[in-house]
Design a protein around this motif. Structure first.
Motif, short mmCIF file in Angstrom:
data_model
loop_
_atom_site.label_atom_id
_atom_site.label_comp_id
_atom_site.label_asym_id
_atom_site.label_seq_id
_atom_site.Cartn_x
_atom_site.Cartn_y
_atom_site.Cartn_z
N LEU A 111 0.84 -1.21 0.00
CA LEU A 111 0.00 0.00 0.00
C LEU A 111 0.87 1.26 0.00
CD1 LEU A 111 -2.82 -0.90 2.56
CD2 LEU A 111 -2.95 -0.90 0.05
N ILE A 112 1.93 1.24 0.81
CA ILE A 112 2.85 2.37 0.82
C ILE A 112 3.43 2.58 -0.57
CG2 ILE A 112 5.02 3.27 1.78
CD1 ILE A 112 4.42 1.54 4.30
N GLY A 113 3.88 1.49 -1.20
CA GLY A 113 4.46 1.58 -2.52
C GLY A 113 3.46 2.03 -3.57
N MET A 114 2.21 1.58 -3.45
CA MET A 114 1.20 1.96 -4.43
C MET A 114 0.93 3.46 -4.36
SD MET A 114 -2.36 -0.04 -5.19
CE MET A 114 -3.08 0.26 -3.58
N ILE A 115 0.85 4.01 -3.16
CA ILE A 115 0.63 5.45 -3.00
C ILE A 115 1.82 6.22 -3.58
CG2 ILE A 115 0.41 7.33 -1.33
CD1 ILE A 115 -1.14 5.35 0.46
N LEU A 116 3.03 5.79 -3.24
CA LEU A 116 4.22 6.46 -3.75
C LEU A 116 4.29 6.40 -5.28
CD1 LEU A 116 7.23 5.52 -1.43
CD2 LEU A 116 6.55 7.81 -2.14
N GLY A 133 -3.66 -4.93 -3.21
CA GLY A 133 -4.10 -4.18 -4.37
C GLY A 133 -5.03 -3.06 -3.97
N PRO A 134 -5.75 -2.50 -4.93
CA PRO A 134 -6.60 -1.35 -4.64
C PRO A 134 -7.91 -1.69 -3.93
CG PRO A 134 -6.70 -1.89 -6.96
CD PRO A 134 -5.65 -2.77 -6.38
N VAL A 135 -8.26 -2.97 -3.85
CA VAL A 135 -9.45 -3.37 -3.09
C VAL A 135 -9.02 -4.41 -2.06
CG1 VAL A 135 -11.74 -4.42 -3.16
CG2 VAL A 135 -10.99 -2.96 -5.04
N LEU A 136 -9.29 -4.12 -0.78
CA LEU A 136 -8.94 -5.02 0.32
C LEU A 136 -10.23 -5.47 0.99
CD1 LEU A 136 -6.00 -2.96 1.87
CD2 LEU A 136 -5.91 -4.67 0.04
N ARG A 224 2.15 4.51 -13.41
CA ARG A 224 2.65 4.43 -14.78
C ARG A 224 3.84 3.48 -14.93
NH1 ARG A 224 -1.57 6.00 -15.20
NH2 ARG A 224 -2.37 7.98 -16.03
N CYS A 225 4.44 3.04 -13.84
CA CYS A 225 5.60 2.16 -13.94
C CYS A 225 5.15 0.70 -14.11
CB CYS A 225 6.48 2.29 -12.69
SG CYS A 225 5.72 1.66 -11.17
N ARG A 249 -6.41 -2.92 -16.12
CA ARG A 249 -6.57 -1.47 -16.06
C ARG A 249 -5.35 -0.82 -15.42
NH1 ARG A 249 -11.54 -0.23 -11.98
NH2 ARG A 249 -10.60 1.84 -11.94
N GLY A 250 -5.27 0.51 -15.51
CA GLY A 250 -4.13 1.22 -14.95
C GLY A 250 -2.83 0.72 -15.55
#
Length: 283
Positions: A111-116, A133-136, A224-225, A249-250
């Motif tokens: 989650l930390i990495g996803m926000i960053l 992921g984006p849904v927990l 984007r990475c 997606r994304g």
């Protein structure tokens, strides 16, 4: 296996300044850096096997998020929240003096990495999300909340390992030596036996936030990475439907499931290490 270098960086909260510990493997001058961020109740030692596998190619850094491992405990437990951990990690990356990093994050660390990774100007170049992921799922968060900050008396090492094996059963099959290591990472002697190696106060903001599914799709869609999703095939935190959507997606994550594993893969197994190494080296 060579011992890691242990250091710390100073991070701030309204209640003061705190030491956040981190371990480092590999050449300290190597500009190719992998940051490995652990789950809610764990610490940076979880990544020792992965770090040794990567250290020939990367400088590997594994922080103990504040309140865990060798890091300071916060005076106000409401400081134990993911957006504040993101700020702490930016301080760490600044200390490392590199422009970009690869990120491996298990559960909370993901989650930390996803926000960053979703932030404009992000330093993250490749992102491995381990069973997050984006849904927990709220049900899985409730299961975790049942044991966070709560532990029975552990008067002996054997009692401690039995407890860790029980609450960590979703990690999947491990050898006796691996379970001993996973237990060692989580323990501190306390004079009357053993205690868990984190501040029980981390449970307070976690439990206050529990109750509903977490939905972070807007963040994920901004990444984007390149992204790799590793998932326990029997995970109760990250559903197949969510994993499938993440691949479509994304950033359109590549996706690998590990059979016989729930939440979360530990990267102690050779097949798991091989998948992570292949992704991180593919530049």
């Amino acid at each position: 296996m060579s011992a890691p270098r242990l250091a710390h960086v100073l991070v701030g909260r309204e209640t003061g300044v705190y030491r956040m510990a981190y371990r480092e493997w590999g050449d300290a001058a190597n500009p190719r850096v992998v940051v490995c961020a652990h789950g809610l109740t764990r610490n940076g030692r979880d990544f020792e096997s992965l770090a040794h596998a990567l250290a020939g190619d990367f400088r590997v850094v594994a922080p103990d998020v504040v309140g865990r491992g060798e890091s300071d405990w916060l005076r106000d437990p409401m400081g134990y929240q993911v957006p504040l951990y993101v700020q702490d990690m930016l301080v760490l990356i600044a200390r490392l003096n590199v422009a970009t990093v690869h990120w491996v994050g298990t559960s909370m660390g993901g989650l930390i990495g996803m926000i960053l990774a979703a932030m404009p100007g992000t330093p993250i170049r490749r992102l491995l999300l381990n069973d997050v992921g984006p849904v927990l799922a709220a049900s899985a968060l409730a299961r975790i909340g049942e044991y966070v900050g709560k532990a029975p008396a552990m008067p002996s090492r054997a009692a401690a390992e039995a407890y860790i094996r029980a609450v960590s059963a979703p990690f999947g099959p491990h050898s006796d030596a691996q379970w001993a290591f996973l237990t060692e990472v989580m323990l501190k002697p306390d004079g009357n036996g053993w205690r868990l190696n984190y501040d029980p106060g981390i449970a307070i903001p976690f439990q206050k936030a529990a109750g509903d599914d977490v939905n972070l799709w807007p963040l994920y869609d901004n990444i984007r990475c390149p992204v790799l999703l590793t998932r326990g095939a029997q995970s109760d935190l990250l559903s197949v439907d969510t994993a499938c959507a993440m691949s479509e997606r994304g950033p359109k994550a590549a996706w690998v499931d590990f059979e016989g594993v729930g939440h979360a893969p530990t990267f102690l197994q050779e097949d798991q290490i091989a998948v992570a190494r292949s992704f991180l080296k593919a530049e």
